[in-house]
Structures are given as structure tokens and as C-alpha cells.
Enzyme design. Structure first.
Site, PDB file in Angstrom:
ATOM      1  N   GLY A 128      -5.395   9.350  -7.588  1.00  0.00           N
ATOM      2  CA  GLY A 128      -4.020   9.556  -8.022  1.00  0.00           C
ATOM      3  C   GLY A 128      -3.391   8.222  -8.360  1.00  0.00           C
ATOM      4  O   GLY A 128      -3.930   7.174  -7.991  1.00  0.00           O
TER       5      GLY A 128
ATOM      6  N   CYS B 288     -11.130   7.379  -4.292  1.00  0.00           N
ATOM      7  CA  CYS B 288     -10.137   6.421  -4.781  1.00  0.00           C
ATOM      8  C   CYS B 288      -8.846   6.484  -3.961  1.00  0.00           C
ATOM      9  O   CYS B 288      -8.845   6.111  -2.807  1.00  0.00           O
ATOM     10  CB  CYS B 288      -9.911   6.651  -6.281  1.00  0.00           C
ATOM     11  SG  CYS B 288      -9.095   5.260  -7.060  1.00  0.00           S
ATOM     12  N   TYR B 289      -7.752   7.017  -4.510  1.00  0.00           N
ATOM     13  CA  TYR B 289      -6.530   7.165  -3.691  1.00  0.00           C
ATOM     14  C   TYR B 289      -6.855   7.945  -2.411  1.00  0.00           C
ATOM     15  O   TYR B 289      -6.285   7.698  -1.350  1.00  0.00           O
ATOM     16  CB  TYR B 289      -5.462   7.898  -4.516  1.00  0.00           C
ATOM     17  CG  TYR B 289      -4.167   8.160  -3.783  1.00  0.00           C
ATOM     18  CD1 TYR B 289      -3.261   7.138  -3.554  1.00  0.00           C
ATOM     19  CD2 TYR B 289      -3.855   9.447  -3.335  1.00  0.00           C
ATOM     20  CE1 TYR B 289      -2.067   7.385  -2.878  1.00  0.00           C
ATOM     21  CE2 TYR B 289      -2.666   9.699  -2.662  1.00  0.00           C
ATOM     22  CZ  TYR B 289      -1.774   8.661  -2.438  1.00  0.00           C
ATOM     23  OH  TYR B 289      -0.603   8.908  -1.786  1.00  0.00           O
TER      24      TYR B 289
ATOM     25  N   HIS C 187     -15.136   6.374  -8.785  1.00  0.00           N
ATOM     26  CA  HIS C 187     -15.025   7.781  -9.198  1.00  0.00           C
ATOM     27  C   HIS C 187     -16.403   8.395  -9.460  1.00  0.00           C
ATOM     28  O   HIS C 187     -16.978   8.173 -10.526  1.00  0.00           O
ATOM     29  CB  HIS C 187     -14.175   7.885 -10.472  1.00  0.00           C
ATOM     30  CG  HIS C 187     -12.727   7.638 -10.220  1.00  0.00           C
ATOM     31  ND1 HIS C 187     -11.861   8.641  -9.847  1.00  0.00           N
ATOM     32  CD2 HIS C 187     -12.003   6.499 -10.239  1.00  0.00           C
ATOM     33  CE1 HIS C 187     -10.654   8.134  -9.665  1.00  0.00           C
ATOM     34  NE2 HIS C 187     -10.705   6.835  -9.899  1.00  0.00           N
TER      35      HIS C 187
ATOM     36  N   GLU D 147     -16.994  11.444 -10.101  1.00  0.00           N
ATOM     37  CA  GLU D 147     -16.907  12.629 -10.951  1.00  0.00           C
ATOM     38  C   GLU D 147     -17.033  12.327 -12.442  1.00  0.00           C
ATOM     39  O   GLU D 147     -17.324  13.213 -13.230  1.00  0.00           O
ATOM     40  CB  GLU D 147     -15.585  13.379 -10.684  1.00  0.00           C
ATOM     41  CG  GLU D 147     -14.300  12.674 -11.133  1.00  0.00           C
ATOM     42  CD  GLU D 147     -13.777  11.647 -10.126  1.00  0.00           C
ATOM     43  OE1 GLU D 147     -14.571  11.182  -9.289  1.00  0.00           O
ATOM     44  OE2 GLU D 147     -12.582  11.294 -10.205  1.00  0.00           O
TER      45      GLU D 147
ATOM     46  N   SER E 101      -9.081  38.788 -30.138  1.00  0.00           N
ATOM     47  CA  SER E 101      -8.908  37.946 -31.329  1.00  0.00           C
ATOM     48  C   SER E 101     -10.265  37.592 -31.927  1.00  0.00           C
ATOM     49  O   SER E 101     -10.343  37.128 -33.051  1.00  0.00           O
ATOM     50  CB  SER E 101      -8.185  36.653 -30.942  1.00  0.00           C
ATOM     51  OG  SER E 101      -9.056  35.849 -30.161  1.00  0.00           O
ATOM     52  N   GLY E 102     -11.322  37.796 -31.149  1.00  0.00           N
ATOM     53  CA  GLY E 102     -12.635  37.360 -31.624  1.00  0.00           C
ATOM     54  C   GLY E 102     -12.965  35.969 -31.102  1.00  0.00           C
ATOM     55  O   GLY E 102     -14.073  35.482 -31.260  1.00  0.00           O
ATOM     56  N   GLY E 103     -11.985  35.314 -30.472  1.00  0.00           N
ATOM     57  CA  GLY E 103     -12.235  34.013 -29.852  1.00  0.00           C
ATOM     58  C   GLY E 103     -13.031  34.191 -28.560  1.00  0.00           C
ATOM     59  O   GLY E 103     -13.233  35.316 -28.098  1.00  0.00           O
ATOM     60  N   VAL E 104     -13.476  33.073 -27.989  1.00  0.00           N
ATOM     61  CA  VAL E 104     -14.368  33.133 -26.828  1.00  0.00           C
ATOM     62  C   VAL E 104     -13.701  33.866 -25.649  1.00  0.00           C
ATOM     63  O   VAL E 104     -14.299  34.769 -25.061  1.00  0.00           O
ATOM     64  CB  VAL E 104     -14.745  31.706 -26.349  1.00  0.00           C
ATOM     65  CG1 VAL E 104     -15.794  31.768 -25.267  1.00  0.00           C
ATOM     66  CG2 VAL E 104     -15.211  30.864 -27.511  1.00  0.00           C
ATOM     67  N   ASP E 105     -12.469  33.469 -25.315  1.00  0.00           N
ATOM     68  CA  ASP E 105     -11.868  33.978 -24.090  1.00  0.00           C
ATOM     69  C   ASP E 105     -11.613  35.486 -24.147  1.00  0.00           C
ATOM     70  O   ASP E 105     -11.995  36.219 -23.238  1.00  0.00           O
ATOM     71  CB  ASP E 105     -10.549  33.237 -23.791  1.00  0.00           C
ATOM     72  CG  ASP E 105     -10.772  31.735 -23.768  1.00  0.00           C
ATOM     73  OD1 ASP E 105     -11.919  31.314 -23.573  1.00  0.00           O
ATOM     74  OD2 ASP E 105      -9.787  30.988 -23.970  1.00  0.00           O
ATOM     75  N   SER E 106     -10.969  35.940 -25.226  1.00  0.00           N
ATOM     76  CA  SER E 106     -10.674  37.377 -25.262  1.00  0.00           C
ATOM     77  C   SER E 106     -11.967  38.175 -25.400  1.00  0.00           C
ATOM     78  O   SER E 106     -12.087  39.284 -24.869  1.00  0.00           O
ATOM     79  CB  SER E 106      -9.690  37.714 -26.388  1.00  0.00           C
ATOM     80  OG  SER E 106     -10.248  37.486 -27.652  1.00  0.00           O
ATOM     81  N   SER E 107     -12.978  37.604 -26.074  1.00  0.00           N
ATOM     82  CA  SER E 107     -14.245  38.333 -26.237  1.00  0.00           C
ATOM     83  C   SER E 107     -14.959  38.500 -24.904  1.00  0.00           C
ATOM     84  O   SER E 107     -15.464  39.575 -24.577  1.00  0.00           O
ATOM     85  CB  SER E 107     -15.179  37.586 -27.200  1.00  0.00           C
ATOM     86  OG  SER E 107     -14.592  37.514 -28.478  1.00  0.00           O
TER      87      SER E 107
ATOM     88  N   LYS F 207     -13.690  26.634 -19.079  1.00  0.00           N
ATOM     89  CA  LYS F 207     -14.210  27.088 -20.377  1.00  0.00           C
ATOM     90  C   LYS F 207     -15.743  27.155 -20.408  1.00  0.00           C
ATOM     91  O   LYS F 207     -16.319  28.118 -20.912  1.00  0.00           O
ATOM     92  CB  LYS F 207     -13.719  26.126 -21.465  1.00  0.00           C
ATOM     93  CG  LYS F 207     -13.944  26.611 -22.877  1.00  0.00           C
ATOM     94  CD  LYS F 207     -12.863  27.579 -23.250  1.00  0.00           C
ATOM     95  CE  LYS F 207     -12.910  28.001 -24.684  1.00  0.00           C
ATOM     96  NZ  LYS F 207     -11.689  28.744 -25.030  1.00  0.00           N
TER      97      LYS F 207
END
Ligand code: XMP
Length: 513
Positions: free
Chosen positions: A54, A81-82, A169, A171, A223-229, A369
Site C-alpha cells: 500500500g 511490502c507495507y 513484491h 505477485e 451481447s455475444g461478449g465473453v461475460d454474458s456468453s 476475467k
């Protein structure tokens, strides 16, 4: 309940990256605000806690501090870190302002290879630092297990309490073995198994959706996008024909887009697909409109109208499904100087008014995602949908500059098809964040055969990006640019000139409008 790691967020720009890395180790992780009461944390029965980095200093008056009860839970804690400075602050160590900020690559020397965090790792590791303050006295019961040129306490441990601290870090990608260190923490120290996989998640999510929905009906705007599909495929698996998907063709889609959606969802998945052809309505309202913001507003409003009418036709439903993802629901920590807090995601045109009285089903709300994509593959969705590039809600309207007419959309669609085909042929399509054609409202003189032409210009746009907030233009090979230019000018009627957009974001945006 899944085994899980709780990540307390102290405002690091990398907090979500920590969560993703843990999940890549097949362990579920959740991000909670730094001030979450210990009782709430205890209820989750986490296998371990990570304190994120942070921008603050532990000795400043407004330093974000965790509930000190977390140190009494008896579970492993890793401070990054922090986070390591918090360990010092609470457990009797000392933190001081470093003489200089340590930023960038460093070399870590592991002094005690028996430390669980460094198991099976080399004695010297490249690490990424980004801190101003540093630990100058170890907290009680801790020993140093690794050093850097600038710090004697780059990694510390209290083996007895299973508390660990890393000044660097682990990550970020600039710490190449960082994921192994985190894996050693979650598997070796916390004792987690590898239960978080999308294969397991399908069963869990199907159960949850069934429990939530019961015998009620669900509506989903596809919509045909990844998420709604992916949301559609998952909910369909759970409740079959109780789900109706509404797909709105606004006349601003790319070539074949509507066909692909109908083919995949209607014919292959055999889900109830309500196809709304509203091309004329949208294009009618866009007639003579050239201002980009007005275009967006008209499209947004018309979408809501069409969608609301379509839901009424679909029959009474109690639930509305949405493809909300985890980054949209993480409560962001407002800490001064935290760049993560400044970044706002793009508002989608599909945002629906609050007066639509549905209960929400959001089966992706705990996923990142990349997890949504693996879930899509797990559910049998084609690569074409799972790895689809982002496409703006207002569609081709923001890529046809100036007035949006059916003829101009057609020119753009034809040019865009060539861009996509050639990017796929050269294997660059799936490595690129977005690539597409833009129709400029500029006509210029050219010559074709013996004839003078006076036609439109197409701009080719190809960008690399992590999240759409910043982007760099892709250095496409000259041969590919040549093919694009020659195919577009030869094959697309109405175009006699092709240009390549070499603007990054900022100062440009990805879309032209
Ligand atoms: P810009 O053009 O702002 O775009 O650099 C950033 C990312 O957002 C997409 N985009 C949108 N997505 N609704 C969306 O769902 C919209 O209205 C919209 N406008 C832009 C754009 O394609 C890029 O990925």
C-alpha cells in the site's frame, strides 16, 4: 465452503494481482478492505491471511491498520511490502524511512533455505521492489531469512507463529519465481490443497444457481461478449429452459456476429434465444447524428427501451442475470495516492434502469476475467467466443465517424472483416487486445486503373493492453500492413486509402469516438 486465503487490501495497485496469483495456484482467494473486523474474517475460516502492500507509511497518523485480532487467529499470515511493515508495527519491530526509495529490480539472497517460503527455490532470486520505508528492527520472535543489497530484512519469518514478511513484491511478473513463493505459502505453510478449478466451480455454481432460482424464470441480455456468453451457458446448464436470453441486433454489429450467436446458442446449446432485430429502429434514430456523445446516448436509451419491451414479451420473470465480474464488486479502498482507486471502468451502454424490478443472478461475480474464459471452455463454448476481443456497447457507431448510415456501416464491416481475417491468418489476432477498422469521414482523391476515384479512408487500429485503461499500438509487420492495404482498397468498394493508427492511450483512446 472452499478453502480460502483472505487478502486484506491496504490500497496496493497489485492487490488484485495477488488474488489472481493465489487462484492460479488452485486456491480460492478473496479481497477484503483492510479494516474488516476480525469476526467477519473468522467466519470465512480462511487458511491464511495476506496483508497487501500500500502507499501509506505505518508511522503516519492516518495509516490504514487491520483489526489487531487477526494476529490471534492462529493462522499463517504473509505481509507483503507495507504488509511486512504492519507486522513490525504490531509485533514490536521498527520501521523507518529509507535513505532512498528502493524501486525496481533487485537480487535476493536466501540466507536460510530451510524457510518454507523458499522451498525448492534457488539461493539467489530476482525480485521487484517498490518501497520507501524499510524495516530496521525485527519484530519479536522473527528472524531474517533473506537479504537484498539494500535490506538485511528482505524476507523474515516467525516459524513458530507461521508469520512471514516480504519486503519485495512476489505477485508481479518482475519477480519471476514469485508465484512459487506464494505457492509455498498457500500449500506449504497454510496447507491448502488444489481445489479451486473451473471444473469444480461449474458444479458449485450450478448448485448455487438452482438454489437461488428455484422454479422461477431468468432473463439474460446476451451481447455475444465473453461475460454474458459464459453466464448464459452456465445458467442454462443449471436451469435449462427457465432461462431466456435476449439478443438485440442494433444494426451496429460486425459481419456475421448475429449469426454466430444464433448458431452457438440457438442451435448448439439449444437455449431459448429471443432474437430482437431492431436494426431499423436504431439506424433510424441515428440518422443525421454526428456528435459522438449524442450517438452514444441515443443508442443507450434505445437499447433500454428495446430490452424492456423484449423482457415483457419473454413472459414474467423474477430474475435478471448479469455477467458481473469480481473486479466490479471488490470494495475499493479509498487511500490517498492509491492509483487503483482512480481507475474507473467503462460504463456499459447496456446498464439497465433501477426501476426494472428483478432480482439479480450473477454467477461470475467471484471470478476474474481469465477464470471466466477457462469456465467458458469448460462449458464447451467455442474459442471464437471465449477469446473474443472487447467490443464497445455502441458497436460500429463509434467506428463509423460522422453520420452512421447503412451504407457506411457496410463499408466498415467489409474492411473490418479483412482486418480480422488477416490478423487471424498471421496468428496475431489472439495475441492482440483489440484490432479493427475505423471508417473516417474523409474522402480523398485516388486513381484506380485509368480512373480517378474520390473515396473514403479506412484507419486500421491494433492495440495491446491489460485492461483497456492504457494501451500501446501494436507494431504490425510491414508485410501484414501491405496485405491489409491492398486487400481493403481492392476488395472494399468505396475505399481508396488505408492508414495505420500509431497513437497510444493516453493521449489517444482505443476507440475513435
Ligand atoms: P476507449 O476508447 O475509452 O476504450 O479507450 C476502452 C475500452 O472500452 C471499450 N469501450 C466500451 N465498452 N461500452 C463498452 O462496453 C462502451 O460504451 C465502450 N466504449 C469503449 C473499448 O472498445 C476499449 O476496449
Amino acid at each position: 465452503m472452499n478453502e480460502q486465503i483472505v487478502i486484506l487490501d491496504f490500497g496496493s495497485q497489485y492487490t488484485q494481482v495477488i488474488a489472481r496469483r493465489i487462484r492460479e495456484c488452485s486456491v480460492y482467494s478473496v479481497i477484503l478492505p483492510f479494516h474488516t473486523p476480525v469476526e467477519e474474517i473468522r467466519k470465512l475460516r480462511p487458511s491464511g491471511i495476506i496483508l497487501s502492500g500500500g502507499p501509506s507509511s505505518v508511522y503516519s497518523a492516518k495509516a490504514p491498520l487491520p483489526d489487531k485480532g487477526i494476529f490471534q487467529l492462529g493462522i499463517p499470515i504473509l505481509g507483503i511490502c507495507y504488509g511486512v511493515q504492519l507486522l513490525a508495527h504490531f509485533l514490536g519491530g521498527k520501521v523507518e524511512k529509507g535513505l532512498k526509495r528502493e524501486y525496481g529490480k533487485g537480487t535476493l539472497s536466501v540466507q536460510d533455505p530451510s524457510c518454507d517460503l523458499f522451498r525448492k527455490l534457488p539461493g539467489t532470486l530476482q525480485v521487484w521492489n517498490s518501497h520507501g520505508d524499510k524495516l530496521t528492527r525485527l519484530p519479536k520472535g522473527f528472524v531474517a531469512v533473506a537479504t537484498t543489497a539494500n535490506s538485511d530484512f528482505a524476507a523474515i519469518e516467525s516459524r513458530e507463529r507461521r508469520f512471514y514478511g516480504l519486503q519485495f513484491h512476489p505477485e508481479v511478473a518482475h519477480t519471476p519465481k514469485g508465484k512459487e513463493i506464494l505457492s509455498n505459502f498457500v500449500h506449504g505453510v497454510c496447507g491448502c490443497g488444489k481445489n479451486w478449478t473451473m471444473r469444480n466451480y461449474v458444479d458449485q455454481a450450478v448448485d448455487e444457481i438452482r438454489r437461488q432460482v428455484g422454479s422461477e424464470k431468468v432473463i439474460l441480455g446476451l451481447s455475444g461478449g465473453v461475460d454474458s456468453s459464459v453466464a448464459a451457458a452456465l445458467i442454462h446448464k443449471a436451469v435449462g429452459d427457465q432461462l431466456t436470453c435476449i439478443f438485440v441486433n442494433n444494426g451496429l454489429l460486425r459481419a456475421n456476429e448475429a449469426d454466430v450467436v444464433r448458431e452457438v446458442f440457438g442451435r448448439n446449446f439449444k437455449l431459448r434465444l429471443q432474437y430482437e432485430d431492431s436494426t431499423r429502429l436504431f439506424l433510424g434514430r441515428l440518422k443525421k447524428v454526428t456528435d459522438p456523445e449524442r450517438k452514444r446516448k441515443i443508442i443507450g436509451r434505445t437499447f433500454i427501451e428495446v430490452f424492456q419491451a423484449a423482457t415483457r414479451r419473454a413472459g414474467k420473470a423474477k430474475f435478471l442475470a448479469q455477467g458481473t465480474l469480481y473486479p466490479d464488486v471488490i470494495e475499493s479502498v479509498p487511500i490517498a495516492g492509491n492509483p487503483a482507486a482512480l481507475i474507473k471502468s467503462h460504463h456499459n451502454v447496456g446498464g439497465l434502469p433501477k426501476n426494472m424490478k428483478f432480482k439479480l443472478v450473477e454467477p461470475l461475480r467471484c471470478l476474474f476475467k481469465d477464470e471466466v474464459r477457462s469456465l467458458g471452455l469448460e462449458l464447451g463454448l467455442p474459442k471464437e467466443i471465449v477469446y473474443r476481443q472487447p467490443f464497445p456497447g455502441p458497436g460500429l457507431a463509434v467506428r463509423v465517424l460522422g453520420e452512421v448510415t447503412p451504407a457506411r456501416c457496410e463499408i466498415l464491416r467489409n474492411a473490418d472483416t479483412i482486418v480480422v481475417e488477416e490478423m487471424k491468418r498471421t496468428g496475431l489476432y489472439y495475441k492482440t487486445w483489440q484490432c479493427f477498422a475505423v471508417l473516417l469521414p474523409v474522402r480523398s482523391v485516388g486513381v484506380m486503373g485509368d480512373e480517378r476515384t474520390y473515396d473514403y479512408t479506412i484507419a486500421v487500429r491494433a492495440v495491446e493492453s491489460q485492461d483497456g485503461m492504457t494501451a500501446d499500438w501494436v507494431r504490425l509487420p510491414y508485410d501484414l500492413l501491405e496485405t491489409l492495404s491492398s486487400r481493403i482498397t481492392n476488395e472494399v468498394k468505396g475505399v481508396n486509402r488505408v492508414v495505420f493508427d500509431i497513437t497510444s492511450k493516453p493521449p489517444g483512446t482505443i476507440e475513435w469516438e
